[in-house]
Design a protein around this motif. Sequence first.
Motif, PDB file in Angstrom:
ATOM      1  N   ALA A 119       8.190   8.471   5.191  1.00  0.00           N
ATOM      2  CA  ALA A 119       8.468   9.991   4.646  1.00  0.00           C
ATOM      3  C   ALA A 119       8.054  10.033   3.106  1.00  0.00           C
ATOM      4  CB  ALA A 119       9.930  10.202   4.787  1.00  0.00           C
ATOM      5  N   GLN A 120       8.297   8.976   2.367  1.00  0.00           N
ATOM      6  CA  GLN A 120       7.561   9.301   1.250  1.00  0.00           C
ATOM      7  C   GLN A 120       6.118   9.185   0.919  1.00  0.00           C
ATOM      8  OE1 GLN A 120       8.985   5.985  -1.421  1.00  0.00           O
ATOM      9  NE2 GLN A 120       8.185   7.030  -3.388  1.00  0.00           N
ATOM     10  N   ALA A 121       5.525   8.213   1.708  1.00  0.00           N
ATOM     11  CA  ALA A 121       3.928   8.254   1.749  1.00  0.00           C
ATOM     12  C   ALA A 121       3.601   9.576   2.230  1.00  0.00           C
ATOM     13  CB  ALA A 121       3.418   7.134   2.354  1.00  0.00           C
ATOM     14  N   SER A 122       4.064  10.016   3.405  1.00  0.00           N
ATOM     15  CA  SER A 122       3.556  11.149   4.078  1.00  0.00           C
ATOM     16  C   SER A 122       3.852  12.553   3.260  1.00  0.00           C
ATOM     17  CB  SER A 122       4.543  11.664   5.184  1.00  0.00           C
ATOM     18  OG  SER A 122       4.412  10.373   6.019  1.00  0.00           O
ATOM     19  N   SER A 137     -10.384  16.217   0.669  1.00  0.00           N
ATOM     20  CA  SER A 137     -11.187  15.172   0.335  1.00  0.00           C
ATOM     21  C   SER A 137     -10.851  14.452  -0.886  1.00  0.00           C
ATOM     22  CB  SER A 137     -12.533  16.066  -0.366  1.00  0.00           C
ATOM     23  OG  SER A 137     -11.862  17.052  -1.232  1.00  0.00           O
ATOM     24  N   ASP A 138      -9.291  14.500  -1.045  1.00  0.00           N
ATOM     25  CA  ASP A 138      -8.747  13.595  -2.339  1.00  0.00           C
ATOM     26  C   ASP A 138      -8.625  12.027  -1.861  1.00  0.00           C
ATOM     27  OD1 ASP A 138      -7.526  12.728  -4.291  1.00  0.00           O
ATOM     28  OD2 ASP A 138      -6.092  14.512  -4.474  1.00  0.00           O
ATOM     29  N   ILE A 139      -9.771  11.368  -2.007  1.00  0.00           N
ATOM     30  CA  ILE A 139      -9.566   9.996  -1.452  1.00  0.00           C
ATOM     31  C   ILE A 139      -8.598   9.208  -2.495  1.00  0.00           C
ATOM     32  CG2 ILE A 139     -10.988   7.858  -1.532  1.00  0.00           C
ATOM     33  CD1 ILE A 139     -11.694   9.473   0.780  1.00  0.00           C
ATOM     34  N   ASP A 140      -8.370   9.735  -3.549  1.00  0.00           N
ATOM     35  CA  ASP A 140      -7.633   8.823  -4.561  1.00  0.00           C
ATOM     36  C   ASP A 140      -6.327   9.093  -4.045  1.00  0.00           C
ATOM     37  OD1 ASP A 140      -9.588   7.717  -6.030  1.00  0.00           O
ATOM     38  OD2 ASP A 140      -9.346   9.345  -7.621  1.00  0.00           O
ATOM     39  N   ALA A 141      -5.803  10.244  -3.763  1.00  0.00           N
ATOM     40  CA  ALA A 141      -4.424  10.421  -3.140  1.00  0.00           C
ATOM     41  C   ALA A 141      -4.238   9.796  -1.868  1.00  0.00           C
ATOM     42  CB  ALA A 141      -4.222  12.154  -2.889  1.00  0.00           C
ATOM     43  N   PHE A 142      -5.263   9.668  -1.166  1.00  0.00           N
ATOM     44  CA  PHE A 142      -5.135   8.789   0.032  1.00  0.00           C
ATOM     45  C   PHE A 142      -4.762   7.239  -0.303  1.00  0.00           C
ATOM     46  CE2 PHE A 142      -8.025  11.781   2.819  1.00  0.00           C
ATOM     47  CZ  PHE A 142      -6.930  12.567   3.092  1.00  0.00           C
ATOM     48  N   LYS A 143      -5.631   6.741  -1.119  1.00  0.00           N
ATOM     49  CA  LYS A 143      -5.431   5.360  -1.506  1.00  0.00           C
ATOM     50  C   LYS A 143      -4.010   5.258  -2.051  1.00  0.00           C
ATOM     51  CE  LYS A 143      -9.840   3.852  -2.565  1.00  0.00           C
ATOM     52  NZ  LYS A 143     -10.984   4.099  -3.424  1.00  0.00           N
ATOM     53  N   THR A 144      -3.424   6.113  -2.789  1.00  0.00           N
ATOM     54  CA  THR A 144      -1.959   6.116  -3.535  1.00  0.00           C
ATOM     55  C   THR A 144      -0.971   6.101  -2.265  1.00  0.00           C
ATOM     56  OG1 THR A 144      -2.732   7.288  -5.126  1.00  0.00           O
ATOM     57  CG2 THR A 144      -0.269   7.029  -5.099  1.00  0.00           C
ATOM     58  N   VAL A 152      -1.291  -3.228   5.788  1.00  0.00           N
ATOM     59  CA  VAL A 152      -0.882  -1.897   6.094  1.00  0.00           C
ATOM     60  C   VAL A 152      -1.321  -0.748   5.239  1.00  0.00           C
ATOM     61  CG1 VAL A 152       1.185  -0.328   5.768  1.00  0.00           C
ATOM     62  CG2 VAL A 152       1.454  -2.529   6.569  1.00  0.00           C
ATOM     63  N   ALA A 153      -1.736  -1.158   3.918  1.00  0.00           N
ATOM     64  CA  ALA A 153      -2.699  -0.177   3.252  1.00  0.00           C
ATOM     65  C   ALA A 153      -3.805   0.304   3.795  1.00  0.00           C
ATOM     66  CB  ALA A 153      -2.640  -0.794   1.757  1.00  0.00           C
ATOM     67  N   THR A 185       1.737   3.308  -1.454  1.00  0.00           N
ATOM     68  CA  THR A 185       3.114   3.674  -0.944  1.00  0.00           C
ATOM     69  C   THR A 185       3.688   3.249   0.442  1.00  0.00           C
ATOM     70  OG1 THR A 185       2.598   5.655  -2.344  1.00  0.00           O
ATOM     71  CG2 THR A 185       4.896   5.452  -1.128  1.00  0.00           C
ATOM     72  N   ALA A 186       2.702   3.567   1.185  1.00  0.00           N
ATOM     73  CA  ALA A 186       3.037   2.802   2.697  1.00  0.00           C
ATOM     74  C   ALA A 186       3.195   1.651   2.804  1.00  0.00           C
ATOM     75  CB  ALA A 186       1.916   3.842   3.581  1.00  0.00           C
ATOM     76  N   MET A 187       2.454   0.948   2.226  1.00  0.00           N
ATOM     77  CA  MET A 187       2.517  -0.828   2.233  1.00  0.00           C
ATOM     78  C   MET A 187       3.766  -1.217   1.453  1.00  0.00           C
ATOM     79  SD  MET A 187      -0.052  -3.225   0.246  1.00  0.00           S
ATOM     80  CE  MET A 187       0.275  -2.631  -1.265  1.00  0.00           C
ATOM     81  N   ASN A 188       4.244  -0.544   0.400  1.00  0.00           N
ATOM     82  CA  ASN A 188       5.318  -1.146  -0.231  1.00  0.00           C
ATOM     83  C   ASN A 188       6.655  -0.578   0.617  1.00  0.00           C
ATOM     84  OD1 ASN A 188       4.097  -1.664  -2.497  1.00  0.00           O
ATOM     85  ND2 ASN A 188       4.081   0.140  -3.676  1.00  0.00           N
ATOM     86  N   SER A 189       6.695   0.445   1.125  1.00  0.00           N
ATOM     87  CA  SER A 189       7.891   0.915   2.042  1.00  0.00           C
ATOM     88  C   SER A 189       7.849  -0.001   3.245  1.00  0.00           C
ATOM     89  CB  SER A 189       7.671   2.522   2.521  1.00  0.00           C
ATOM     90  OG  SER A 189       7.491   3.186   1.475  1.00  0.00           O
ATOM     91  N   ALA A 190       6.799   0.058   3.982  1.00  0.00           N
ATOM     92  CA  ALA A 190       6.855  -0.979   5.225  1.00  0.00           C
ATOM     93  C   ALA A 190       7.096  -2.427   5.023  1.00  0.00           C
ATOM     94  CB  ALA A 190       5.533  -0.746   6.146  1.00  0.00           C
ATOM     95  N   SER A 191       6.712  -2.757   3.748  1.00  0.00           N
ATOM     96  CA  SER A 191       6.941  -4.253   3.501  1.00  0.00           C
ATOM     97  C   SER A 191       8.420  -4.667   3.492  1.00  0.00           C
ATOM     98  CB  SER A 191       6.126  -4.744   2.205  1.00  0.00           C
ATOM     99  OG  SER A 191       4.777  -4.460   2.258  1.00  0.00           O
ATOM    100  N   ALA A 192       9.112  -3.641   3.152  1.00  0.00           N
ATOM    101  CA  ALA A 192      10.532  -4.099   3.023  1.00  0.00           C
ATOM    102  C   ALA A 192      11.167  -4.478   4.619  1.00  0.00           C
ATOM    103  CB  ALA A 192      11.433  -3.006   2.293  1.00  0.00           C
TER     104      ALA A 192
END
Length: 334
Positions: A270-273, A282-289, A317-318, A293-300
Motif C-alpha cells: 500500500a505505501q509504495a502504491s 514520465s516520473d522515473i525518479d518516483a518509480f525508483k523511489t 524486488v526493486a 519502498t516496495a523492496m523494504n516492505s516486502a523484505s520484512a
Amino acid sequence: MRLPRFDYLGPDTLDAALELLATHKEEAKILAGGTDLVVRMKKGLLKPKVLISLKALNELSYIKEDGKEIKIGARTPLADIIASDLIQTQANALAQACEKVGAITLQHYRGTIGGNILQDNRCFHYNQSSFHRSGRQPCHKDGGKICYARDEADRCNSTCQSDGATALMALGAKLTLASKGSARTVNLEDFYTSDGIMPFAMESHELLKEITIPLTGAKSAYHRLAYRSAIDYPVVCAGVLLKPSDTKKEEIDDVRIVVGAMSRSPLFLAQASSSLKGKKLSDIDAFKTAADTAMNSASAFAVHNVGATLAYRCEMVAQMVFRALKEAAQAADR
Ligand SMILES: Cc1cc2nc3c(=O)[nH]c(=O)nc-3n(C[C@H](O)[C@H](O)[C@H](O)COP(=O)(O)OP(=O)(O)OC[C@H]3O[C@@H](n4cnc5c(N)ncnc54)[C@H](O)[C@@H]3O)c2cc1C
Ligand code: SF4
C-alpha cells in the motif's frame, strides 16, 4: 515415485461436482490439470482418498466481458488466457504472468488458472521426495514442530510462487467460491491465511468457480525473475496496475503494486502504491523511489526457502517493480 491409491470421480456438471465435494469434504481434492497436485501426490506430500476431476466441466472454461468486468472460469487453460485479445488489451499483466508459468507444454495441455491460484505454497526444505524428508525431523508442514527456513518459527512460512495470483492481485481480482446450494465472492487480497500449511481461506467443500477482474481503463504489467526462463518457478515477481487520471492524462490517478514469491501470499504494498498518486507517468525518479519502498516492505516478510539467497531476492524486488511500473506507464501513455 508412485502415486498413492485414490478413487477417481469424473462428474459431468458443476452441480454434480459440488454434491461430491459436499459428501467427501477433506477426503477429496479437486483435480484440474494436475500439474501441481499430482506432483505433490507422487512425492508423498498429499494422500487424498478421492480425486474429483474437472475434466468434463466445460462450463468452467471461458473468458468473457460482462459489463465493466472480465470473467474467467476457473478451469480455463493458461494457454487460452495467453491467447485472449481481451486479456492482452485489458489485463495484460495476467497474460504476461501465464506466459511465464512452467513451460509451453504445461500452459497448453494441462495447467488451468484455478489450479495456478490454488497450487500449494512451496519451500525447498519441504517439496522433496519422501526419501529425502525421511532422513530428518519433520517440519511444521510435515506434521512436526520445527521450521528449517526460519529459526524459532511457530508456523510455516512456505512461499506462494503463483505467477497468476500475483498478477491477479495487482489487477484487483475477486474469486467466486461455490459450494452445494451457495456461492460467495472474496477479494483475492482477503483470500489468504497467514499460515503456509493451509494458505487459503477456503473450506474443503468449496470449489473455485470464477475469477472476476474489474475493467477500469488502467494498464498493467508483470515481471519476474527465475533461474531459467522455462520450468522454473519465480524467485521474485511483481505485478503492477497503473491508472492515469481521466482529466489530466499524463498524471497517475491510482496504482497497485503487488510482489510475489516473497511470502505466504502475494503482497499488496500500500505505501509504495500510494506514493505514486498524482505523479507524472514520465516520473522515473518516483518509480525508483516506489520500487525501493516496495523492496523494504516486502523484505520484512521473506524467508530463505525458494532457492536464490534472501539478500538477492530482496534486491531484485526493486528491479521487478521498477520494470513493471515503467512498462505499465509506457502503455498508459500511448
Ligand atoms: C515443472 C513445473 C514448473 C512449474 N512452474 C510454475 C511457474 O513458473 N509458475 C507457477 O505459477 N506455477 C508453476 N507450476 C505449478 C503448476 O503447474 C501451475 O501453477 C498450474 O497452473 C497449476 O494448474 P493445474 O490446473 O495443473 O492445477 P492442479 O494441479 O490440478 O491443482 C492445483 C491445486 O488447486 C486445487 N484446485 C484446482 N482447481 C480448483 C478449483 N477450481 N477449485 C478448488 N480447488 C482447485 C487442486 O485441488 C490442487 O490442490 C509448475 C509446475 C511444474 C510441475
Ligand atoms: S517454511 Fe518451515 S515449516 Fe514451512 S515447509 Fe518450509 S521448513 Fe517446513
